[in-house]
Design a protein around this motif. Structure first.
Motif, PDB file in Angstrom:
ATOM      1  N   CYS A   1       0.860  -1.187   0.000  1.00 13.51           N
ATOM      2  CA  CYS A   1       0.000   0.000   0.000  1.00 13.51           C
ATOM      3  C   CYS A   1       0.899   1.240   0.000  1.00 13.51           C
ATOM      4  O   CYS A   1       1.821   1.328   0.810  1.00 13.51           O
ATOM      5  CB  CYS A   1      -0.896  -0.010   1.233  1.00 13.51           C
ATOM      6  SG  CYS A   1      -1.693   1.570   1.532  1.00 13.51           S
TER       7      CYS A   1
ATOM      8  N   GLN B   1       0.320   4.101   0.970  1.00 11.10           N
ATOM      9  CA  GLN B   1       0.089   5.008   2.100  1.00 11.10           C
ATOM     10  C   GLN B   1       0.674   4.485   3.407  1.00 11.10           C
ATOM     11  O   GLN B   1       1.154   5.257   4.228  1.00 11.10           O
ATOM     12  CB  GLN B   1      -1.405   5.273   2.249  1.00 11.10           C
ATOM     13  CG  GLN B   1      -1.899   6.203   1.142  1.00 11.10           C
ATOM     14  CD  GLN B   1      -3.400   6.405   1.183  1.00 11.10           C
ATOM     15  OE1 GLN B   1      -3.983   6.547   2.233  1.00 11.10           O
ATOM     16  NE2 GLN B   1      -4.019   6.409   0.023  1.00 11.10           N
ATOM     17  N   CYS B   2       0.611   3.145   3.619  1.00  8.80           N
ATOM     18  CA  CYS B   2       1.119   2.620   4.893  1.00  8.80           C
ATOM     19  C   CYS B   2       2.238   1.601   4.684  1.00  8.80           C
ATOM     20  O   CYS B   2       2.782   1.075   5.657  1.00  8.80           O
ATOM     21  CB  CYS B   2      -0.012   1.998   5.704  1.00  8.80           C
ATOM     22  SG  CYS B   2      -0.780   0.608   4.877  1.00  8.80           S
TER      23      CYS B   2
ATOM     24  N   HIS C   1      -6.701   1.228   3.983  1.00 10.41           N
ATOM     25  CA  HIS C   1      -6.926   2.316   3.025  1.00 10.41           C
ATOM     26  C   HIS C   1      -7.781   1.945   1.822  1.00 10.41           C
ATOM     27  O   HIS C   1      -7.993   2.765   0.934  1.00 10.41           O
ATOM     28  CB  HIS C   1      -5.576   2.875   2.563  1.00 10.41           C
ATOM     29  CG  HIS C   1      -4.785   3.466   3.688  1.00 10.41           C
ATOM     30  ND1 HIS C   1      -3.700   2.828   4.248  1.00 10.41           N
ATOM     31  CD2 HIS C   1      -4.972   4.617   4.383  1.00 10.41           C
ATOM     32  CE1 HIS C   1      -3.228   3.564   5.241  1.00 10.41           C
ATOM     33  NE2 HIS C   1      -3.977   4.650   5.352  1.00 10.41           N
TER      34      HIS C   1
HETATM   35 ZN   LIG Z   1      -2.608   1.138   3.551  1.00 10.66          ZN
END
Ligand SMILES: [Zn+2]
Length: 416
Positions: free
Chosen positions: A45, A47-48, A86
């Motif tokens: 991911c 984002q993370c 997310h």
């Molecule tokens: Zn994520």
């Protein structure tokens, strides 16, 4: 070297990505570089960074720097992941910023060009739509503002600049040491500047030693309300004082010129730009003509002399002596029988505290003048702005001292 390897090197494409095909269409003057991803390498991911199960990929295209005048496109299937936290997210690619249809190097080139030419000129030059170039510019500013670190600024400048019509202004806060614009406020109201001060930390507010500005009450009041010891920091600098006096001299000239013309006297004709002009920059011939004018008994010459004397009162190092010098000047100016000059003298009298601050704090007028004239150039180059936000972003782009380039554009790797 095979074309696939060549392009992998030029584009800086590394594992898990690889160039799978290079397609040259001579009739369309296009090179299309296909990039694939090693499916064995797990996707994360963006984002993370958590490894997540894949989702169906998306085909995406990016315009890259031309190859020998061949329009060069990058095409790749970009995996998407289904992250627990997310949701479905498109993964990032190393050659472009998220959401951009251009590779980072291409955006970097457009940003470089924008520093030299208008959006219209860059779009013509690069064969892009106006909106595409504008999008690159807006993204660059957003990126730059996000990256900007909050730091302490010793010398601030607060100014206003006209947006479109004469009475529609934005306020400009700048770092007087670097000349960078820190903030563009949507108007010149007390609350707007107050909100910006409120965004600063107590350390930032305390570390500030001077705030140069014009005598606009909203700026003064916002600063007095928000900045500790503002009464010793607010500085009405030489540039702004000169502007007030210059406007008054011009009023005297206009009135006198009208009066003289009624009597058929053309003495002041064509002299408008001589009075505010710096003597040092005049040609010898002009200097001689102007000398006769300013040594005459004209009211304009008297007004000009009053202004010149005020301009010579900036060398003091002690507030006591500076106050004495200015009080003498004020008493002369208040008795001069030239209404516009008397009016300015009255304004300067009530603001003398801030003029004295400017003198002893040695606040320079250079940065304010520089920023003003550069904003004028931005306006001329852009031929106006649709709205204030665009105007503000153009100011940030050119004068914000921001790091505008996409992080993925390793500029030293640039093939140019
Ligand atoms: Zn994520």
């Amino acid at each position: 070297m095979r074309d696939k390897d060549l392009y992998a090197q030029i584009l800086g494409i590394k594992s898990p990505w690889q160039v799978t095909d290079v397609e040259l269409v001579v009739s369309e003057s296009t090179v299309t570089v296909h990039v694939g991803r090693d499916e064995k390498v797990a996707v994360c991911c963006p984002q993370c960074a958590r490894a997540s199960p894949g989702y169906d990929p998306r085909t995406r295209r990016w315009r890259h720097l031309d190859t020998c005048q061949y329009k060069t496109m990058l095409v790749a299937e970009v995996p998407r992941v289904r992250c627990e936290e997310h949701g479905v997210v498109t993964t990032s690619v190393p050659w472009a910023a998220p959401g951009s249809g251009f590779t980072a190097l291409f955006e970097a080139l457009v940003i470089d060009w924008l520093k030299e030419a208008s959006i219209a000129a860059v779009s013509r030059l690069m064969g892009l739509s106006w909106n595409a170039v504008d999008g690159i510019m807006q993204r660059a500013v957003a990126r730059g503002l996000l990256r900007r670190e909050q730091h302490c600024v010793a010398h601030l400048g607060v100014d206003e600049t006209a947006f479109k019509k004469r009475h529609d202004y934005v306020s400009i806060v700048s770092d007087q040491t670097t000349g960078h614009v820190l903030h563009v406020g949507s108007d010149r109201k007390k609350a707007t500047l107050g909100a910006w001060y409120a965004s600063l930390t107590p350390e930032q507010l305390a570390s500030n030693t001077s705030i140069s500005m014009d005598m606009w009450p909203a700026f003064i009041n916002a600063t007095l309300a928000c900045v500790p010891e503002a009464e010793n920091k607010i500085a009405f600098d030489k540039f702004h004082v000169a502007k007030y006096l210059g406007d008054a001299v011009d009023k005297v000239r206009r009135e006198e010129h009208k009066m003289l013309m009624r009597q058929g006297d053309e003495t002041l004709k064509g002299s408008k730009y001589d009075w505010p002009y710096n003597l040092k920059n005049m040609t010898l011939k002009r200097k001689r003509q102007f000398k006769a004018l300013r040594e005459s008994t004209l009211r304009t010459a008297r007004a000009w002399a009053i202004k010149q004397l005020a301009m010579s009162l900036w060398h003091y190092t002690s507030k006591v002596w500076a106050r004495k010098g200015w009080q003498q000047w004020l008493s002369w100016a208040m008795r001069c029988r030239l209404t516009p000059m008397k009016r300015v003298a009255q304004t300067l009298k009530t603001h003398l505290w801030g003029i004295l601050n400017a003198i002893v704090l040695k606040v320079s007028n250079g940065p304010a003048e520089g920023i003003n004239s550069r904003i004028k150039m931005i306006k001329v180059r852009s031929r106006g702005f649709r709205n204030k936000q665009r105007f503000a972003n153009a100011i940030y782009f050119y004068l914000g001292g921001l790091d505008l380039f996409p992080a993925t554009a390793l500029r030293s790797d640039s093939p140019t």
